[in-house]
Write an enzyme that holds these catalytic residues in place. Structure first.
Site, PDB file in Angstrom:
ATOM      1  CB  CYS A  65      -0.933  -0.001   1.216  1.00  0.00           C
ATOM      2  SG  CYS A  65      -0.079   0.182   2.791  1.00  0.00           S
ATOM      3  CB  CYS A 108       3.435  -0.534   2.964  1.00  0.00           C
ATOM      4  SG  CYS A 108       2.006  -1.152   3.870  1.00  0.00           S
TER       5      CYS A 108
END
Length: 76
Positions: free
Chosen positions: A10, A13
């Site tokens: 994501c 992240c």
């Protein structure tokens, strides 16, 4: 030192990985940085919300995008 970034890819992240690298550059410390995207491995750490940050096998952050300064404080 080993730093693991737990997340499935994501945007938060990916940003956490950049922030970890920035924190290492700022502190001058060396660490092995590993991106862990395997859900099974992430769950083995007991992390249910990503991104997660693990330093030397210890979960230090879950579900939060830490700044480079916050990470620098954690790695000393």
């Amino acid at each position: 030192m080993k730093i693991e970034i737990l997340g499935t890819g994501c945007p938060k992240c990916k940003q956490l990985e950049k922030n970890v690298l920035a924190a290492l550059a700022k502190t001058g410390k060396f660490a092995e940085v590993e991106k862990v995207e395997d859900l099974q491995k992430i769950m083995e750490y007991g992390v249910m919300s990503t991104p997660g940050l693990v330093i030397d096998g210890k979960v230090v952050s879950v579900g939060k995008l830490l700044t480079p300064d916050e990470i620098a404080e954690l790695i000393g």
